[in-house]
Design a protein around this motif. Structure first.
Motif, PDB file in Angstrom:
ATOM      1  N   PRO A  42      -0.847   6.443  -1.657  1.00 56.69           N
ATOM      2  CA  PRO A  42      -1.350   7.536  -2.497  1.00 56.69           C
ATOM      3  C   PRO A  42      -2.850   7.756  -2.242  1.00 56.69           C
ATOM      4  CG  PRO A  42      -1.036   5.540  -3.796  1.00 56.69           C
ATOM      5  CD  PRO A  42      -0.524   5.245  -2.422  1.00 56.69           C
ATOM      6  N   HIS A  43      -3.268   9.006  -2.219  1.00 57.43           N
ATOM      7  CA  HIS A  43      -4.677   9.335  -2.010  1.00 57.43           C
ATOM      8  C   HIS A  43      -5.459   9.115  -3.304  1.00 57.43           C
ATOM      9  CE1 HIS A  43      -3.567  10.765   1.859  1.00 57.43           C
ATOM     10  NE2 HIS A  43      -2.953  11.844   1.424  1.00 57.43           N
ATOM     11  N   ASP A  44      -6.645   8.615  -3.184  1.00 57.46           N
ATOM     12  CA  ASP A  44      -7.548   8.407  -4.332  1.00 57.46           C
ATOM     13  C   ASP A  44      -6.909   7.594  -5.450  1.00 57.46           C
ATOM     14  OD1 ASP A  44      -9.447   9.961  -2.986  1.00 57.46           O
ATOM     15  OD2 ASP A  44      -8.615  11.805  -3.829  1.00 57.46           O
ATOM     16  N   ALA A  45      -6.122   6.600  -5.100  1.00 59.38           N
ATOM     17  CA  ALA A  45      -5.439   5.781  -6.100  1.00 59.38           C
ATOM     18  C   ALA A  45      -6.319   4.610  -6.516  1.00 59.38           C
ATOM     19  CB  ALA A  45      -4.121   5.255  -5.544  1.00 59.38           C
ATOM     20  N   ASP A  46      -6.180   4.205  -7.782  1.00 58.30           N
ATOM     21  CA  ASP A  46      -6.871   2.998  -8.211  1.00 58.30           C
ATOM     22  C   ASP A  46      -6.175   1.789  -7.585  1.00 58.30           C
ATOM     23  OD1 ASP A  46      -4.570   2.460  -9.732  1.00 58.30           O
ATOM     24  OD2 ASP A  46      -5.463   3.137 -11.590  1.00 58.30           O
ATOM     25  N   ARG A  47      -6.785   0.624  -7.726  1.00 59.31           N
ATOM     26  CA  ARG A  47      -6.281  -0.585  -7.079  1.00 59.31           C
ATOM     27  C   ARG A  47      -4.839  -0.902  -7.478  1.00 59.31           C
ATOM     28  NH1 ARG A  47      -5.662  -6.032  -7.455  1.00 59.31           N
ATOM     29  NH2 ARG A  47      -6.365  -7.285  -5.713  1.00 59.31           N
ATOM     30  N   PRO A  98       6.412  -3.077   0.826  1.00 60.29           N
ATOM     31  CA  PRO A  98       5.141  -2.603   0.255  1.00 60.29           C
ATOM     32  C   PRO A  98       4.429  -1.709   1.274  1.00 60.29           C
ATOM     33  CG  PRO A  98       4.919  -4.876   0.969  1.00 60.29           C
ATOM     34  CD  PRO A  98       6.368  -4.505   1.149  1.00 60.29           C
ATOM     35  N   THR A  99       3.633  -0.779   0.789  1.00 54.83           N
ATOM     36  CA  THR A  99       2.894   0.083   1.719  1.00 54.83           C
ATOM     37  C   THR A  99       1.469  -0.399   1.935  1.00 54.83           C
ATOM     38  OG1 THR A  99       2.164   1.569  -0.039  1.00 54.83           O
ATOM     39  CG2 THR A  99       4.241   2.115   1.081  1.00 54.83           C
ATOM     40  N   THR A 142       8.564   6.989  -1.658  1.00 53.58           N
ATOM     41  CA  THR A 142       7.789   5.937  -2.297  1.00 53.58           C
ATOM     42  C   THR A 142       7.981   6.021  -3.804  1.00 53.58           C
ATOM     43  OG1 THR A 142       5.787   7.299  -2.360  1.00 53.58           O
ATOM     44  CG2 THR A 142       6.005   5.749  -0.529  1.00 53.58           C
ATOM     45  N   VAL A 143       8.005   4.857  -4.415  1.00 55.54           N
ATOM     46  CA  VAL A 143       7.972   4.715  -5.873  1.00 55.54           C
ATOM     47  C   VAL A 143       6.816   3.763  -6.166  1.00 55.54           C
ATOM     48  CG1 VAL A 143      10.445   5.137  -6.202  1.00 55.54           C
ATOM     49  CG2 VAL A 143       9.628   2.802  -5.895  1.00 55.54           C
ATOM     50  N   ASN A 144       6.418   3.685  -7.429  1.00 51.47           N
ATOM     51  CA  ASN A 144       5.296   2.818  -7.752  1.00 51.47           C
ATOM     52  C   ASN A 144       5.639   1.921  -8.922  1.00 51.47           C
ATOM     53  OD1 ASN A 144       2.561   1.843  -8.490  1.00 51.47           O
ATOM     54  ND2 ASN A 144       1.993   3.277  -6.865  1.00 51.47           N
ATOM     55  N   LYS A 145       5.287   0.648  -8.778  1.00 50.39           N
ATOM     56  CA  LYS A 145       5.553  -0.324  -9.837  1.00 50.39           C
ATOM     57  C   LYS A 145       4.835   0.053 -11.132  1.00 50.39           C
ATOM     58  CE  LYS A 145       5.348  -4.692  -8.364  1.00 50.39           C
ATOM     59  NZ  LYS A 145       4.973  -5.869  -7.540  1.00 50.39           N
ATOM     60  N   GLY A 185       0.743  -1.249  -5.960  1.00 54.22           N
ATOM     61  CA  GLY A 185       2.089  -1.115  -6.514  1.00 54.22           C
ATOM     62  C   GLY A 185       3.014  -0.181  -5.766  1.00 54.22           C
ATOM     63  N   GLN A 186       2.518   0.467  -4.725  1.00 51.96           N
ATOM     64  CA  GLN A 186       3.313   1.451  -3.985  1.00 51.96           C
ATOM     65  C   GLN A 186       4.389   0.748  -3.145  1.00 51.96           C
ATOM     66  OE1 GLN A 186       2.817   4.547  -4.612  1.00 51.96           O
ATOM     67  NE2 GLN A 186       3.207   5.816  -2.857  1.00 51.96           N
TER      68      GLN A 186
END
Length: 165
Positions: free
Chosen positions: A87-92, A60-61, A133-136, A97-98
């Motif tokens: 990720p920049h400006d990402a929601d929670r 996890p990142t 990176t991938v995101n769940k 999930g990154q």
């Protein structure tokens, strides 16, 4: 669980961000900071044996101390020093999930997903390292409470390595 060949045929492309790529990178046999006289943190021999047996690694990142241990255990501290994995400006949900994926000694061609599996199609190489990176959030899980199986496979679907996240 599906076979990698099934996912190659019917899986969906999984968006990813390439963080770092060095195709002439040579995997280290030894890093001075792994020695216990420098810091006991990375000197645990069973960990060294585990890491040397694999080409695919996931973490996890969101957890910085976990990321710190991860890059040091892989011998990538210098390479990943200035890499921003979040990720920049990402929601929670997207922030948590990154997932960072490191592939050694293979050149990534495509990343696919189906259920709780991610198939990374790559061509084996003698050298090289790629981090992405991938995101769940971008995966369509069959069961969100189960682990995700990451598989590094050849273009023909033969498994090279795997990691359970």
């Amino acid at each position: 669980m599906k076979s990698p060949k099934e996912i190659i045929k019917s899986g969906e492309k999984l968006p990813y961000s390439l963080l770092f790529e060095k195709l002439d990178w040579q995997r280290p046999a030894y890093k001075s900071y792994w020695h216990s006289s420098v810091s006991g943190r990375w000197s645990y021999v069973p960990n060294r044996l585990h890491y040397v047996q694999h080409r695919l690694f996931t973490t996890p990142t969101a957890a910085l101390s976990n990321h710190y241990d991860f890059v040091h255990n892989l011998g990538l501290q210098e390479e990943m020093m200035n890499v921003q994995a979040q990720p920049h400006d990402a929601d929670r949900e997207r922030f948590i999930g990154q997932i960072m994926v490191v592939v050694m000694q293979a050149k990534i061609e495509k990343v696919l997903t189906s259920g709780n599996q991610v198939v990374i199609i790559a061509r084996p190489q003698r050298h090289g390292m790629q981090a992405l990176t991938v995101n769940k959030v971008d995966m369509k899980f069959t069961n969100p409470n189960e682990a995700v199986l990451f598989q590094l496979v050849t273009p023909d679907g033969d498994e090279i390595d795997y990691s359970v996240y």
